[in-house]
Design a protein around this motif. Structure first.
Motif, PDB file in Angstrom:
ATOM      1  N   VAL A 323       0.749  -1.064   0.028  1.00  0.00           N
ATOM      2  CA  VAL A 323      -0.019   0.083   0.053  1.00  0.00           C
ATOM      3  C   VAL A 323       1.013   1.311  -0.095  1.00  0.00           C
ATOM      4  CG1 VAL A 323      -1.781  -1.218   1.055  1.00  0.00           C
ATOM      5  CG2 VAL A 323      -0.291   0.229   2.594  1.00  0.00           C
ATOM      6  N   GLY A 324       0.315   2.430  -0.473  1.00  0.00           N
ATOM      7  CA  GLY A 324       0.839   3.749  -0.185  1.00  0.00           C
ATOM      8  C   GLY A 324       1.593   4.168  -1.609  1.00  0.00           C
ATOM      9  N   GLN A 325       2.323   5.094  -1.192  1.00  0.00           N
ATOM     10  CA  GLN A 325       3.283   5.669  -2.530  1.00  0.00           C
ATOM     11  C   GLN A 325       4.270   5.084  -2.735  1.00  0.00           C
ATOM     12  OE1 GLN A 325       4.428   9.803  -1.857  1.00  0.00           O
ATOM     13  NE2 GLN A 325       3.969  10.197  -4.347  1.00  0.00           N
ATOM     14  N   ILE A 326       4.745   4.797  -3.863  1.00  0.00           N
ATOM     15  CA  ILE A 326       6.102   4.324  -4.298  1.00  0.00           C
ATOM     16  C   ILE A 326       7.022   5.312  -4.311  1.00  0.00           C
ATOM     17  CG2 ILE A 326       7.209   3.113  -6.308  1.00  0.00           C
ATOM     18  CD1 ILE A 326       4.235   2.209  -7.420  1.00  0.00           C
ATOM     19  N   PRO A 327       8.264   4.956  -3.671  1.00  0.00           N
ATOM     20  CA  PRO A 327       9.370   5.807  -3.658  1.00  0.00           C
ATOM     21  C   PRO A 327       9.771   6.263  -4.874  1.00  0.00           C
ATOM     22  CG  PRO A 327       9.773   4.042  -2.072  1.00  0.00           C
ATOM     23  CD  PRO A 327       8.635   3.375  -2.994  1.00  0.00           C
ATOM     24  N   GLN A 328      10.276   7.443  -5.178  1.00  0.00           N
ATOM     25  CA  GLN A 328      10.621   8.014  -6.230  1.00  0.00           C
ATOM     26  C   GLN A 328      12.028   8.258  -6.626  1.00  0.00           C
ATOM     27  OE1 GLN A 328       8.248   8.533  -8.648  1.00  0.00           O
ATOM     28  NE2 GLN A 328       7.000   7.511  -7.339  1.00  0.00           N
ATOM     29  N   SER A 329      12.800   8.228  -5.598  1.00  0.00           N
ATOM     30  CA  SER A 329      14.245   8.861  -5.790  1.00  0.00           C
ATOM     31  C   SER A 329      15.233   7.622  -6.378  1.00  0.00           C
ATOM     32  CB  SER A 329      14.952   9.184  -4.429  1.00  0.00           C
ATOM     33  OG  SER A 329      14.783   8.384  -3.423  1.00  0.00           O
ATOM     34  N   ASN A 330      16.321   7.916  -6.700  1.00  0.00           N
ATOM     35  CA  ASN A 330      17.250   6.888  -7.249  1.00  0.00           C
ATOM     36  C   ASN A 330      16.805   6.085  -8.302  1.00  0.00           C
ATOM     37  OD1 ASN A 330      19.368   8.409  -5.677  1.00  0.00           O
ATOM     38  ND2 ASN A 330      18.932   7.305  -3.851  1.00  0.00           N
ATOM     39  N   GLN A 331      17.011   4.844  -8.260  1.00  0.00           N
ATOM     40  CA  GLN A 331      16.555   3.646  -9.052  1.00  0.00           C
ATOM     41  C   GLN A 331      15.239   3.642  -8.992  1.00  0.00           C
ATOM     42  OE1 GLN A 331      19.703   3.778 -10.433  1.00  0.00           O
ATOM     43  NE2 GLN A 331      19.217   1.606 -10.929  1.00  0.00           N
ATOM     44  N   PHE A 332      14.357   3.889  -8.277  1.00  0.00           N
ATOM     45  CA  PHE A 332      13.240   3.501  -8.328  1.00  0.00           C
ATOM     46  C   PHE A 332      12.419   4.411  -9.320  1.00  0.00           C
ATOM     47  CE2 PHE A 332      13.525   1.451  -4.398  1.00  0.00           C
ATOM     48  CZ  PHE A 332      12.445   0.644  -4.316  1.00  0.00           C
ATOM     49  N   VAL A 341       2.547  -4.545 -10.681  1.00  0.00           N
ATOM     50  CA  VAL A 341       1.323  -4.971 -10.952  1.00  0.00           C
ATOM     51  C   VAL A 341       0.995  -5.996  -9.896  1.00  0.00           C
ATOM     52  CG1 VAL A 341       2.297  -7.127 -12.003  1.00  0.00           C
ATOM     53  CG2 VAL A 341       0.276  -6.165 -12.746  1.00  0.00           C
ATOM     54  N   GLY A 342      -0.346  -5.991  -9.354  1.00  0.00           N
ATOM     55  CA  GLY A 342      -1.236  -6.931  -8.607  1.00  0.00           C
ATOM     56  C   GLY A 342      -1.311  -6.333  -7.168  1.00  0.00           C
ATOM     57  N   ASN A 343      -0.554  -5.036  -7.046  1.00  0.00           N
ATOM     58  CA  ASN A 343      -0.817  -4.263  -5.560  1.00  0.00           C
ATOM     59  C   ASN A 343      -1.731  -3.243  -5.828  1.00  0.00           C
ATOM     60  OD1 ASN A 343       1.722  -5.594  -3.973  1.00  0.00           O
ATOM     61  ND2 ASN A 343       2.433  -5.154  -5.886  1.00  0.00           N
ATOM     62  N   LEU A 344      -2.902  -3.535  -5.578  1.00  0.00           N
ATOM     63  CA  LEU A 344      -4.206  -2.630  -5.866  1.00  0.00           C
ATOM     64  C   LEU A 344      -4.173  -1.529  -5.038  1.00  0.00           C
ATOM     65  CD1 LEU A 344      -6.838  -5.316  -6.526  1.00  0.00           C
ATOM     66  CD2 LEU A 344      -5.379  -4.151  -8.359  1.00  0.00           C
ATOM     67  N   ARG A 345      -3.244  -1.352  -4.005  1.00  0.00           N
ATOM     68  CA  ARG A 345      -3.418  -0.198  -3.110  1.00  0.00           C
ATOM     69  C   ARG A 345      -2.173   0.667  -3.163  1.00  0.00           C
ATOM     70  NH1 ARG A 345      -5.401  -1.716   2.808  1.00  0.00           N
ATOM     71  NH2 ARG A 345      -4.116  -3.618   2.622  1.00  0.00           N
ATOM     72  N   LEU A 346      -1.330   0.330  -4.063  1.00  0.00           N
ATOM     73  CA  LEU A 346      -0.172   1.240  -4.354  1.00  0.00           C
ATOM     74  C   LEU A 346      -0.592   2.462  -5.207  1.00  0.00           C
ATOM     75  CD1 LEU A 346       3.155  -1.249  -5.119  1.00  0.00           C
ATOM     76  CD2 LEU A 346       2.560   0.269  -2.892  1.00  0.00           C
ATOM     77  N   CYS A 347       0.313   3.358  -4.904  1.00  0.00           N
ATOM     78  CA  CYS A 347      -0.089   4.505  -5.846  1.00  0.00           C
ATOM     79  C   CYS A 347       1.237   5.334  -6.297  1.00  0.00           C
ATOM     80  CB  CYS A 347      -1.165   5.560  -5.131  1.00  0.00           C
ATOM     81  SG  CYS A 347      -0.686   6.156  -3.439  1.00  0.00           S
ATOM     82  N   GLY A 348       1.148   6.349  -7.341  1.00  0.00           N
ATOM     83  CA  GLY A 348       2.110   7.118  -7.726  1.00  0.00           C
ATOM     84  C   GLY A 348       3.054   6.713  -8.792  1.00  0.00           C
ATOM     85  N   VAL A 349       3.640   7.528  -9.455  1.00  0.00           N
ATOM     86  CA  VAL A 349       4.509   7.068 -10.478  1.00  0.00           C
ATOM     87  C   VAL A 349       5.340   5.846 -10.307  1.00  0.00           C
ATOM     88  CG1 VAL A 349       6.232   7.872 -12.083  1.00  0.00           C
ATOM     89  CG2 VAL A 349       4.752   9.552 -11.191  1.00  0.00           C
ATOM     90  N   PRO A 350       5.207   4.848 -11.353  1.00  0.00           N
ATOM     91  CA  PRO A 350       4.922   4.721 -12.664  1.00  0.00           C
ATOM     92  C   PRO A 350       3.331   4.379 -12.842  1.00  0.00           C
ATOM     93  CG  PRO A 350       5.949   2.868 -12.227  1.00  0.00           C
ATOM     94  CD  PRO A 350       6.019   3.554 -10.965  1.00  0.00           C
ATOM     95  N   LEU A 351       2.461   4.200 -11.816  1.00  0.00           N
ATOM     96  CA  LEU A 351       1.233   3.799 -12.047  1.00  0.00           C
ATOM     97  C   LEU A 351       0.313   4.951 -12.100  1.00  0.00           C
ATOM     98  CD1 LEU A 351       1.023   1.299  -8.791  1.00  0.00           C
ATOM     99  CD2 LEU A 351       1.435   0.776 -11.110  1.00  0.00           C
ATOM    100  N   THR A 352      -0.790   4.765 -12.775  1.00  0.00           N
ATOM    101  CA  THR A 352      -1.794   5.941 -13.053  1.00  0.00           C
ATOM    102  C   THR A 352      -2.581   6.232 -11.885  1.00  0.00           C
ATOM    103  OG1 THR A 352      -3.617   4.294 -13.827  1.00  0.00           O
ATOM    104  CG2 THR A 352      -1.969   5.111 -15.475  1.00  0.00           C
ATOM    105  N   ARG A 353      -2.504   5.246 -10.794  1.00  0.00           N
ATOM    106  CA  ARG A 353      -3.303   5.880  -9.445  1.00  0.00           C
ATOM    107  C   ARG A 353      -2.408   6.800  -8.909  1.00  0.00           C
ATOM    108  NH1 ARG A 353      -3.916   0.340  -9.518  1.00  0.00           N
ATOM    109  NH2 ARG A 353      -2.356  -0.099  -8.347  1.00  0.00           N
ATOM    110  N   LYS A 354      -2.987   7.763  -8.638  1.00  0.00           N
ATOM    111  CA  LYS A 354      -2.531   9.186  -8.134  1.00  0.00           C
ATOM    112  C   LYS A 354      -2.652   8.982  -6.376  1.00  0.00           C
ATOM    113  CE  LYS A 354      -2.887  12.306 -11.766  1.00  0.00           C
ATOM    114  NZ  LYS A 354      -3.652  13.692 -12.261  1.00  0.00           N
ATOM    115  N   CYS A 355      -1.923   9.591  -5.768  1.00  0.00           N
ATOM    116  CA  CYS A 355      -1.706   9.564  -4.095  1.00  0.00           C
ATOM    117  C   CYS A 355      -2.701  10.834  -3.750  1.00  0.00           C
ATOM    118  CB  CYS A 355      -0.663   9.329  -3.720  1.00  0.00           C
ATOM    119  SG  CYS A 355       0.163   7.845  -3.882  1.00  0.00           S
ATOM    120  N   ASN A 356      -3.303  10.617  -2.522  1.00  0.00           N
ATOM    121  CA  ASN A 356      -4.203  11.907  -1.830  1.00  0.00           C
ATOM    122  C   ASN A 356      -2.966  12.861  -1.290  1.00  0.00           C
ATOM    123  OD1 ASN A 356      -5.331  13.559  -0.041  1.00  0.00           O
ATOM    124  ND2 ASN A 356      -6.859  11.823  -0.051  1.00  0.00           N
ATOM    125  N   GLU A 357      -2.780  14.086  -1.663  1.00  0.00           N
ATOM    126  CA  GLU A 357      -1.909  14.901  -0.896  1.00  0.00           C
ATOM    127  C   GLU A 357      -1.943  15.180   0.158  1.00  0.00           C
ATOM    128  OE1 GLU A 357      -2.479  18.744  -3.139  1.00  0.00           O
ATOM    129  OE2 GLU A 357      -2.019  17.797  -5.210  1.00  0.00           O
TER     130      GLU A 357
END
Length: 437
Positions: A323-332, A341-357
């Motif tokens: 769950v939650g936002q995918i880290p964005q720095s460095n190799q990520f 794929v298959g983690n329906l509660r992940l959000c953030g780039v590169p997924l199309t699901r955006k996270c709540n600010e």
């Protein structure tokens, strides 16, 4: 005397004249099309130090008479053939073998415990056979073992039992026990004691260059899976380290102690029954190049500590419950959707699901509805509300038509042209008839 006819197109059985070469030390016939069985007279080669018959079509059983050669042989490779039957107990006291490769055959039974007599053994590969046994804890007594490959067999049992050695497998660089039937928790004791996977320093002479290792390194031949690819490795660097425990039945959580292996390059724990959180201690494995934790029951967020893995080229966290936002720095920032794929509660780039600010651990409701909704933009809640409202309105209209017979055109549509709704007549039928005086 040496005889090397490898990588030719030789076919048929091995010529019997070879067995008369009593001074022969090196016999290399690998990568040909040789067939037939090995005759017992092969053991007449009492000076033989190196025997490479890999990648042929040889068959039958491994001759028991190899017992007579185990004191002279250093390299014993019969891999990628069609040998069957049991692995004979041919390893006597004083065994000088450094490398044994019997992978890719049809061997069955158990590993012979007489292997403990081979104190110089550095590599053992019996992968892709039909061996049925428990994990060989007794191999902890092989002080020089660097490569242990048991993959694609029928090994089972619990690997987390108490270790019989204070420093088990301290020189092990390659452990591949994938595609077996091991159960129980992951072997924490080993994670704490794999010294060859801790604090390894790179240098220009990365190869293990001691004279004791010359033969072993020259003829290394390992087929393992790295970064999702099946590869044949023909060299072993001091800094090459890998653990593959995938496709078993391990359960429980991933222990924090795995972070002790700070010189580990490749780690695959996929396709098990592991659960719990991804340990933040994985961020200590600074040289990690490939991490596969897919197809398990992991939950929680992706630890931000993993962004410290600046050498990470392959990441697979798919088919979990993260769950939650995918880290964005460095190799990520380089990983694509297939890593998650298959983690329906992940959000953030590169997924199309955006996270709540306001809360990065929660996704916006409209994005969640879009995941399960319809192509026209309406989610299931909207559809249910629409159907409910329509049902109530429809009942009301129906009652109006039945009670008042209006509108006329709709009544005629349902009840037929000429239908007459006589409200007064209905009322008269409902009023009792008065008696005449």
């Amino acid at each position: 005397m040496e005889l090397d006819l490898s990588s030719n197109k030789l076919n048929g059985p091995i010529p019997s004249t070879i067995w008369n070469l009593s001074n022969l030390k090196y016999l290399v016939l690998s990568s040909n099309k040789l067939n037939g069985e090995l005759p017992f007279c092969i053991c007449n080669l009492t000076s033989l130090q190196l025997l490479l018959l890999s990648n042929n079509s040889l068959e039958g059983t491994v001759p028991q008479c190899f017992r007579n050669l185990s004191k002279s042989l250093s390299i014993f490779h019969l891999n990628a053939n069609n040998f069957s039957g049991l692995i004979p107990s041919i390893f006597i006291n004083g065994c000088s073998l450094q490398s044994i490769n019997l992978s890719g055959n049809k061997l069955k039974g158990r590993l012979p415990k007489s292997l403990i007599n081979c104190k110089s053994l550095k590599g053992l590969d019996v992968g892709n056979n039909r061996i049925r046994d428990k994990f060989p804890f007794w191999m902890e007594g092989l002080p020089k073992l660097r490569v242990l490959i048991l993959k694609s067999n029928k090994f089972d049992g619990n690997m987390s039992l108490a270790s019989r050695s204070n420093l088990p497998f301290q020189k092990l660089q390659v452990l591949d026990i994938s595609d077996n039937e091991f159960v129980g928790s992951l072997p924490q004791t080993y994670f704490k004691n794999f010294r060859a996977m801790m604090d390894v320093k790179e240098n220009k002479t990365d190869l293990i260059t001691s004279s004791d290792d010359d033969s072993f390194l020259r003829y290394v031949e390992m087929r393992i899976t790295l970064k999702g690819l099946d590869l044949l490795l023909t060299r072993l660097l001091k800094t090459f380290t890998t653990i593959d425990l995938s496709s078993n039945n391990f359960s429980g959580s991933i222990p924090d102690s795995i972070g002790n292996l700070n010189s580990l390059r490749y780690l695959n724990l996929s396709h098990n029954n592991l659960m719990g959180h991804i340990p933040a201690s994985l961020g200590n494995i600074s040289v990690l190049e490939s991490l596969d934790l897919s197809s398990k029951k992991l939950e929680g967020g992706i630890p931000s500590e993993l962004t410290r893995l600046t050498f990470l080229e392959k990441l697979n966290l798919s088919m979990n419950d993260l769950v939650g936002q995918i880290p964005q720095s460095n190799q990520f920032s380089t990983f694509e959707n297939d890593s998650y794929v298959g983690n329906l509660r992940l959000c953030g780039v590169p997924l199309t699901r955006k996270c709540n600010e306001k809360n990065e651990q929660q996704m916006q409701p409209e994005e969640e509805e879009d995941e399960y909704g319809f192509i026209d933009g309406f989610g299931w809640r909207s559809v249910v509300m629409g159907y409910g409202s329509g049902f109530i309105v429809g009942i009301g209209i129906g009652c109006w038509i039945i009670r008042f017979g209006r509108p006329r055109w709709l009544v005629e549509f349902f009840f037929g042209v000429g239908y007459t709704y006589n409200k007064n007549k209905t009322r008269k039928r409902a009023t009792p008839t008065q008696r005449r005086s």
